[in-house]
Structure formats: C-alpha cells, structure tokens
Motif scaffolding. Structure first.
Motif, PDB file in Angstrom:
ATOM      1  N   THR A 777     -20.418 -15.756   5.353  1.00 56.10           N
ATOM      2  CA  THR A 777     -20.856 -16.396   4.116  1.00 56.10           C
ATOM      3  C   THR A 777     -20.107 -15.854   2.905  1.00 56.10           C
ATOM      4  O   THR A 777     -20.055 -16.496   1.861  1.00 56.10           O
ATOM      5  N   SER A 778     -19.529 -14.650   3.028  1.00 57.54           N
ATOM      6  CA  SER A 778     -18.706 -14.048   1.978  1.00 57.54           C
ATOM      7  C   SER A 778     -17.558 -13.319   2.649  1.00 57.54           C
ATOM      8  O   SER A 778     -17.680 -12.864   3.798  1.00 57.54           O
ATOM      9  N   GLY A 779     -16.456 -13.200   1.911  1.00 53.14           N
ATOM     10  CA  GLY A 779     -15.325 -12.468   2.450  1.00 53.14           C
ATOM     11  C   GLY A 779     -14.431 -11.967   1.339  1.00 53.14           C
ATOM     12  O   GLY A 779     -14.423 -12.503   0.225  1.00 53.14           O
ATOM     13  N   GLY A 780     -13.656 -10.930   1.625  1.00 54.42           N
ATOM     14  CA  GLY A 780     -12.750 -10.374   0.637  1.00 54.42           C
ATOM     15  C   GLY A 780     -12.092  -9.116   1.152  1.00 54.42           C
ATOM     16  O   GLY A 780     -11.914  -8.930   2.361  1.00 54.42           O
ATOM     17  N   TYR A 781     -11.741  -8.246   0.201  1.00 59.41           N
ATOM     18  CA  TYR A 781     -11.002  -7.025   0.523  1.00 59.41           C
ATOM     19  C   TYR A 781     -11.793  -5.809   0.061  1.00 59.41           C
ATOM     20  O   TYR A 781     -12.375  -5.811  -1.035  1.00 59.41           O
ATOM     21  N   SER A 782     -11.807  -4.779   0.885  1.00 60.03           N
ATOM     22  CA  SER A 782     -12.468  -3.526   0.536  1.00 60.03           C
ATOM     23  C   SER A 782     -11.429  -2.496   0.121  1.00 60.03           C
ATOM     24  O   SER A 782     -10.596  -2.072   0.926  1.00 60.03           O
ATOM     25  N   VAL A 783     -11.476  -2.075  -1.154  1.00 58.30           N
ATOM     26  CA  VAL A 783     -10.539  -1.047  -1.611  1.00 58.30           C
ATOM     27  C   VAL A 783     -10.898   0.313  -1.023  1.00 58.30           C
ATOM     28  O   VAL A 783     -10.033   1.178  -0.861  1.00 58.30           O
ATOM     29  N   HIS A 784     -12.164   0.510  -0.691  1.00 57.25           N
ATOM     30  CA  HIS A 784     -12.589   1.794  -0.136  1.00 57.25           C
ATOM     31  C   HIS A 784     -12.096   1.957   1.294  1.00 57.25           C
ATOM     32  O   HIS A 784     -11.599   3.031   1.664  1.00 57.25           O
ATOM     33  N   PHE A 785     -12.204   0.912   2.091  1.00 59.66           N
ATOM     34  CA  PHE A 785     -11.829   1.003   3.501  1.00 59.66           C
ATOM     35  C   PHE A 785     -10.400   0.525   3.759  1.00 59.66           C
ATOM     36  O   PHE A 785      -9.874   0.710   4.851  1.00 59.66           O
ATOM     37  N   GLY A 786      -9.786  -0.114   2.761  1.00 61.30           N
ATOM     38  CA  GLY A 786      -8.417  -0.548   2.920  1.00 61.30           C
ATOM     39  C   GLY A 786      -8.232  -1.661   3.931  1.00 61.30           C
ATOM     40  O   GLY A 786      -7.188  -1.747   4.589  1.00 61.30           O
ATOM     41  N   LYS A 787      -9.216  -2.519   4.062  1.00 62.77           N
ATOM     42  CA  LYS A 787      -9.126  -3.632   5.000  1.00 62.77           C
ATOM     43  C   LYS A 787     -10.063  -4.757   4.535  1.00 62.77           C
ATOM     44  O   LYS A 787     -10.806  -4.593   3.558  1.00 62.77           O
ATOM     45  N   SER A 788     -10.031  -5.862   5.240  1.00 67.99           N
ATOM     46  CA  SER A 788     -10.886  -6.986   4.886  1.00 67.99           C
ATOM     47  C   SER A 788     -12.342  -6.670   5.174  1.00 67.99           C
ATOM     48  O   SER A 788     -12.678  -5.858   6.052  1.00 67.99           O
ATOM     49  N   ILE A 789     -13.202  -7.330   4.423  1.00 64.00           N
ATOM     50  CA  ILE A 789     -14.642  -7.146   4.570  1.00 64.00           C
ATOM     51  C   ILE A 789     -15.305  -8.509   4.480  1.00 64.00           C
ATOM     52  O   ILE A 789     -14.779  -9.438   3.855  1.00 64.00           O
ATOM     53  N   GLY A 790     -16.429  -8.635   5.140  1.00 57.61           N
ATOM     54  CA  GLY A 790     -17.157  -9.891   5.074  1.00 57.61           C
ATOM     55  C   GLY A 790     -18.632  -9.677   5.311  1.00 57.61           C
ATOM     56  O   GLY A 790     -19.066  -8.630   5.808  1.00 57.61           O
ATOM     57  N   MET A 791     -19.422 -10.683   4.932  1.00 56.29           N
ATOM     58  CA  MET A 791     -20.844 -10.714   5.235  1.00 56.29           C
ATOM     59  C   MET A 791     -21.154 -12.072   5.837  1.00 56.29           C
ATOM     60  O   MET A 791     -20.475 -13.066   5.559  1.00 56.29           O
TER      61      MET A 791
END
Length: 835
Positions: A777-791
C-alpha cells in the motif's frame, strides 16, 4: 407511475441502469429509474464501447474488472445480447518509459487478478502483421478485454432491472429536491417533444424516495445547482472517426485470422479497433474544450458537435504510420460528443457532501467500462453500509468547497489531454496552479521548493537547487528513481542526523467543543480520549467497522478538542463529523456539540531531528527558556502554548518522522514571521527545509500507517495491526462490526532487496513463492537501512517478522522480508529524547 419508492435513480445511461439493476439484485424491492429523454440518449449512445482494464487506481481497477466479468453474464440472465466482443486489448509502447509504466500497472493489475501478458515487437508482428512494430519497445496485452455495444449492454441491464422489479420511467425530468428530514421529495416534470426540443408538458408529480442516486452525466451541473452543492463533473469534447473498409484488413480476415484486439498506441495518444471491415480511431488530443459548464441546452439531445479534424491531424497521421494499410481508405463517419470528466479522471461515487441519503454517480470518462462495477459497489455501500473495497479515492468529497466551475473545466480539459500521457506516480499536473497557497509559499519557492498539490494546496514535495542551471530538470520524473530522488534522500538524512523543517499547513484542522463534545468523541472514536493538555491518536470507524478517518486529538479543555487529520481529506472529514454528530445527538441526552473548521486559519510547521531543541531554544520566550522543551515540562504526546519570538504557537510534541520533534500550529497571518525566525535560528544548526516525499519515507521506517494507503474503508484498525489505539473496554461506533470481521489480513512493514535504480510505489503485489498473498500500500526508500521499504497487507498467517516474501517490480520478483513494526528505533528513544 410510482410516487413512493425506496430508491430513485436519476439518469438512464449505462451507469444509472447498472445502479438500478444492482440495487434490486442486492435485495431492495422498490427501486425506480427516471430518464429525461430515452435510455442511452446521453453520452452512452455515442461511446465507443471500449473496456480498458488499464488503471493505476486499485479501486477503479476492481470496478473495471467487475464490469468485464459481469457483462459476460447478461445474455444468459436477460436473453439480450450485450454485444460483448472479447478480442483483447493491446497497449503498445514506443519508449522504455512507457514499458516501465506498463510494468507498474501490471503489478497493480495482479493485486486485482486482472490477466495480462507482455509481448515483444516480433510477437506483435507475428500475430497482427498489419501493425508496424519496428519502432516499438513492446506491448501489454489483456486477453479478456475487448469492446461492447453501449446501447445493447444498457438495454440488457435495463431488462435485468425490470425483471427484478425496477420501474423505469422515460421522459421525466427532475426539477427539484427537498429533504424532509426522513426522505426526499423529488419534483418531476413530464417532458414532451416540441420543435425537436424536450420541454416540460406542465404535468408534475412529487416522488417520495428514501434514497436518491444521481447519474445525470452531462447534466451534472444542473444536478449540482438543484442540490445546492458543487460537482466537478463537466464534459469535454471527444472525437472519433470511422474509416471505409480497408482491403488489407478484409484480406487478413478472409484468410481466417481473428479480429484484431483493441489497439492502443499510448505514445501517439489514440486507440483503434475494427469496425465493419474498417477502423475506428479515437484520439486524445490537445486543446479539446470543456462544454456545458452550466447547462445542457434544451436543443441538445442525442446530438454531436462539429468535427475538428485539424485538432486530431497528428493522431490521424500516426494511425496511418502504425497501420499503413489505412492510408488509402476514406472516412466513413465521424463523432464528436461530450464525455464527462473530473479533475483527476476518477468518477465521483458515493454520498453527496452535506446531504443525507443522496448518492452521486457522476463524472464518468470511461462510463461503459465503469458502469457495471459502479452499480455493484455503490449498491454495497447503500444496502450494506460499506463496499468490500475502499471507495474513498472516488468519494465526491475529495474536492472541497474551494472548487469552482472554472477550476473543474480547466482541470478536466487537462485530464482529457493526459489520458495517454505517461502517468508517473510522482507526476504533478500544472493546470490551475498555484491556487491555494500558504503565506510561506514564496519563501519556500525561493529556496528551490518543488510543489505538489494536495486538496488544492501547494505543498513542497522536495527542495532542489534554488538557482538551478537550465540543465537541471526540476520535473524529471520516472517510474524508477526520478530527478528528485537524491534531494529527498538528503532531506531524509537531515532529519535523521540533524534537523529539518516541514510545511504541514495543508493538514485538516477542526475544533470540536460544547457540553456534549466529550461524550460524542468517546462514541465517535475507538481510542480513549487524552487528558487535558495531552494528545492521542485515534480512529473514527464506519458502520461496517473499518477505518473511516484517522485523527490526532488534542484536548484543550474538559470539553474542547482540536482534531488534526490528513490534508487531502478536509471536506471528507468535516462531512463525516457533522453527520456523526447528528446521528449521535439523535440517541443522546441532547447536549450540544459544535464543530469549527479552522484549516485555513491555522498554519503548521513540523520541525524534527536530533537538533530540534537547539533550534527552538534560540527562539523560546520564557522565564526559564532552557527547560521549556524538556521532558519534564513538555513530555512526548503533550501540548503546550509557547512563544517563539513574537509568535504565539500551539506546540504539539509529536513527529510523523519518528525523531525528536514538534508540530508548531500558528495563526496563518504570522506564518512568514515564524518561518523567517525558524530559518534564521536554524542556520547555525544546519536546519534544512524538507518536503513531503522524504517525510513519507521516514514514516515508513517507523511503520506509521497513513490514511488513504494503509488505513481505509476496507480494513479495520485491528487488521491494520493497531490494537494499542483501540480501547475495547468502551462502546464506540462500529465496534461490534469491527469485532465480527475478525482479522482477514494484516498490515506489515517490509524491507526489500530491490533493483538499484527503483523503489516500490505501493501498488505492487506480494508473493509467497509464486502465490499471490497480499499487496503493498506504500513504498519508497529507507535512508536508515539503505534499501527499499514498503508497507502492505498479507494473509495473517504470514504476518510474522522474518517471513520472506517477494515483491513484483519491473516484471521481476524481488526478495523482501517482513520486519517488526518500527524497524527504525523500535524503543522510540529518539522521539523521547530529553534535553
């Protein structure tokens, strides 16, 4: 003619007849449909009858898919052939970007079970040799798609409705609506033909209806005026031409080949299909004008506008390029008729703003495609209280009272032109902007802010170089990582490592007060109410137990509350608040509750990051300024009125980014002063202005759900995995229905090992192996983990940290892992930081 009905449907096109049919099928016994002329005499009669499944909207894709499947059943039920030709739909791409668009759509289609396949240029040429392919990158093919005869499918639905007891009355025009407090009195005039026009005969009746649905198509502005509301549905001219028979096509078919699919060259902005041995060309050209901004003339019935061939010359020539055999055939017929649009291209389906039991089904630019599904899901809403899918993206109240006729007309023209323009997920269309601007707009623009539009408001998406060279493209958009991506990364890091300032003025803001305010909010929301001076996050539920709205509630006094909700949904939230108060008051002690919308009176800046206190301490005016923002005097999840320089501020200690931070709510007339003070005080601390895109990434690192994505009318707060915000010890609206639903799916956060040049957009399917088990339902980039993130949502049995799944992106499945909620700073140490 009946004068008392349970539901009155106004409008006899494909949409209206589908609604009447589905209401009867859902069990309502007393339904009537009125049509001012003849069935199909509006835009239905001249529609090309295409059934395009392609849509980036989850709800609209479901609606279109239902229509395609439903139309296949009509002949068996009614005995009438709906004229459905299942020939497939071939969407061709001339560019890599267009193929990226198709890949993103395919990921959305998979979440809804829409079958599709990708074809290479060689595969296209082998199947359909009349199509030129040397300049194509490929195509997306829907084998179950095709086209239908609009009049035939409408008549089939009308017969099905009659068989189920629906009364259909023609030549009756609605002239007035009056709400009595329990039902609608609808004044209707019998229409007669006079000199080719339809005019009232003088005969009138008043129909009493418990519910009314308007599906009035081109007459939507007249409907709006009769109801005293605004409906941004205004027609735009749409042309299509029919050629003489093509000898090459005739020879192809005589050789035993099947009919061509509907051909769509999106980069050339047209569709083509076979028609009696020739071709139909339907372009979506520039400069198509809006029509009927106020009224449809009495003389305009099943009529057309003059053709403007010069306007579609480029599209016509591109058809000849794509199908060379069409160059020698003449034109047989032409059509230029009105097709209703809305500013975002989605129809307006759902309860009318401010009115009881009045339902809108207006603004259908693809009315034949959407008619079946609209009837089905709107009937679910009317009969059962809510649809099985979240219909909020189609809700008429997504446009507030600021919307005008001029705005709707210009945006609808833009929307028509954009039918085949690349639909980047990060696109921002330019027409009618800027319109709603907060005072700090010019200051932000001078700093390089690139704005998006939310409910008409201009809101910074990100900040590019303020003095950018001509070579820098602020509008560089992509289905991968656009030109803005690195700027958003830098802004997100600034908040994680230093301090950032976000303009959140677009938030919807309401004050709820009065002797009954506390009792009402206890019933209206599912969480316990905060104490005076404290805040809480809570949800208002639908009658079906799903999430209707998310609120941050600030308790200002015993019976005074300040409610903050999503900026995109201000009118939507206010309408629900007012109607809920009325519902509650009917069964309560009668204590008064007041509501005041203060959205345009209060600006909001959100300041966040480890250095936030250092910046604010430069400005705090207090006898002991060093302790004002300490945990002791100003704990997390509390509110205080403070002074920053000469600006009084209602400060709320909360941060959507998950860092130490405050929301600074202020009088709008002092916004520029406050902005200047914050920027000056923050200069030595490295304060960076931050846009909405970075904020969206940061909230996903904290697993903060967002309304309109994770939170909506198709899932309960418990399914959103938010039990800590649900107080089951108290009664509240929707509680029993929520508990009865159980847990059908569960919201999770995932870290994704995706491609190096792309992140998910929140529209992708999730797989366990090769079995589809959920969707993002959501997606983007995580600066903390250095990879893509989603929910997103998955089957409950899979919603366990450590579960490995796959995400569909760019035609591939990428590894993803479900992680515990709030993967960044799960203990909330940063947000609770003392100082």
């Amino acid at each position: 003619m009946k004068t008392h009905v349970k539901a009155l449907v106004v409008g006899g096109g494909a949409v209206g007849t589908s609604i009447a049919y589905h209401l009867a099928r859902a069990g309502w016994q007393d339904v009537m449909l009125l049509e001012r002329d003849e069935l199909t005499s509006g835009s239905t009669w001249h529609a090309a009858g295409l059934l395009p499944l392609f849509n980036m909207s989850y709800a609209t894709t479901h609606i279109h898919q239902y229509s395609v499947e439903f139309y296949k059943t009509l002949e068996e039920e009614t005995g009438l052939d709906a004229g459905f030709f299942i020939v497939g739909n071939l969407r061709m791409a001339q560019s890599r970007a267009r193929m990226d668009e198709f890949q993103l759509y395919a990921a959305t289609a998979e979440t809804c079970g829409v079958p599709h396949e990708f074809l290479t240029p060689d595969e296209i040429r082998a199947r359909w040799p009349l199509v030129r392919t040397e300049d194509l990158q490929g195509a997306l093919f829907h084998p179950t798609d095709g086209y239908i005869n609009p009049a035939d499918v409408t008549m089939a639905m009308a017969r099905g409705a009659r068989q189920r007891g629906v009364a259909i009355e023609r030549r009756w025009q609605v002239d007035g609506y009056h709400w009595t407090g329990s039902d609608w009195h609808v004044t209707c005039s019998k229409m007669v033909e006079k000199g080719g026009n339809l005019v009232p005969s003088g005969e009138q009746v008043v129909i009493t209806a418990e519910h009314v649905v308007t599906a009035t198509g081109n007459h939507a502005q007249r409907t709006a005026r009769l109801l005293g509301i605004r409906i941004p549905a205004i027609p735009v001219e749409h042309q299509y031409i029919v050629t003489e028979p093509d000898p090459a096509l005739a020879a192809y078919r005589e050789a035993g080949h099947p009919e061509h699919p509907v051909l769509r060259d999106a980069d050339a902005k047209w569709y083509v299909r076979e028609e009696r041995g020739g071709w139909i060309l339907g372009p979506y050209e520039r400069n198509a004008p809006a029509r009927f901004l106020h009224d449809v003339p009495d003389s305009f019935r099943a009529d057309l506008f003059p053709l403007d061939l010069e306007r579609i010359e480029a599209e016509y020539m591109s058809m000849i390029h794509r199908i060379p055999s069409s160059e020698t055939v003449g034109l047989k017929d032409d059509f230029n008729g009105p097709i209703c649009y809305t500013p975002d291209g989605n129809p307006l389906v759902g309860p009318a703003p401010g009115l009881r039991n009045m339902w809108l089904a207006e603004g259908f630019s693809f009315g034949i495609t959407a008619a079946g599904g609209t009837g089905h899901y709107l009937a679910q809403m009317m009969v059962g209280g809510e649809a099985e899918i979240d219909m909020a993206s189609l809700d008429p109240k997504r446009y507030g009272p600021w919307m005008t006729t001029e705005y709707a007309a210009r945006k609808n023209e833009e929307c028509y032109e954009h039918v085949y323009i690349l639909h980047h997920p990060d696109e921002e269309r330019e027409a009618c902007r800027p319109l709603r601007t907060a005072p700090a707009y010019d200051r932000q623009k001078a700093l390089g802010a690139q704005f998006g539009q939310v409910n008409g408001w201009e809101r910074p998406n990100y900040y590019g170089p303020p003095d950018a060279p001509d070579s820098f493209d602020h509008d560089a958009r992509s289905f991968r990582r656009g030109g803005w991506w690195q700027y958003a990364v830098d802004e997100a890091r600034a908040i994680r490592q230093g301090v950032g300032l976000i303009d959140a003025t677009a938030f919807a803001k309401h004050r709820v007060f009065g002797a009954g305010a506390t009792a009402f909010l206890e019933w209206f929301t599912c969480n316990r109410l905060p104490k005076v001076g404290r805040i809480n996050l809570t949800y208002a539920l639908t009658a079906a137990g799903t999430t209707r709205t998310e609120y941050t509630i600030v308790r200002e006094a015993e019976d005074e509350y300040y409610l903050v909700s999503a900026g995109a949904w201000a009118a939507y939230d206010q309408d629900y608040l007012l109607k809920a108060i009325e519902d509650w008051s009917t069964g309560s002690s009668g204590d008064w509750v007041g509501v005041h919308d203060v959205t345009t009176q209060r600006g909001v800046f959100a300041i966040a990051g480890p250095k936030t206190r250092e910046v604010l301490n430069e400005l705090v005016k207090d006898a002991d300024p060093a302790t004002v923002l300490s945990n002791k005097r100003f704990p997390w999840l509390s509110m205080r009125d403070i002074e920053l320089g000469m600006c009084p501020v209602r400060a709320i200690r909360v941060a959507y980014t998950g860092e130490l931070g405050w929301e600074l709510h202020h009088s709008i007339e002092m916004q520029n002063y406050l902005w200047d003070q914050l920027m000056a005080a923050g200069e030595k601390h490295g304060l960076k202005p931050v846009g909405a895109r970075a904020q969206n990434w940061l909230r996903m690192e904290k697993s903060y759900r967002a309304f309109g994505t994770e939170l909506g009318r198709d899932a309960t707060p418990l399914e959103a995995d938010l039990p800590r915000f649900v107080d089951l010890s108290k009664p509240f609206h929707g509680k029993a229905a929520m508990e009865a639903k159980g847990i059908r799916s569960t919201c999770v956060t995932l870290l994704i090992d995706g491609p190096d040049d792309a992140d998910p957009w929140g529209r992708e399917a999730l797989y366990d192996g090769y079995t589809r088990v959920g969707r993002l339902t959501s997606g983007g980039y995580s600066v903390h983990f250095g990879k893509s993130i989603g929910m997103g949502y998955v089957r409950p049995d899979l919603a366990v940290p450590g579960t490995r799944l796959k995400v569909q992106m760019q035609g591939r499945l990428w590894e993803a892992e479900i992680v515990p909620d709030s993967p960044y700073d799960p203990e909330n140490a940063a947000i609770r930081k003392d100082g």
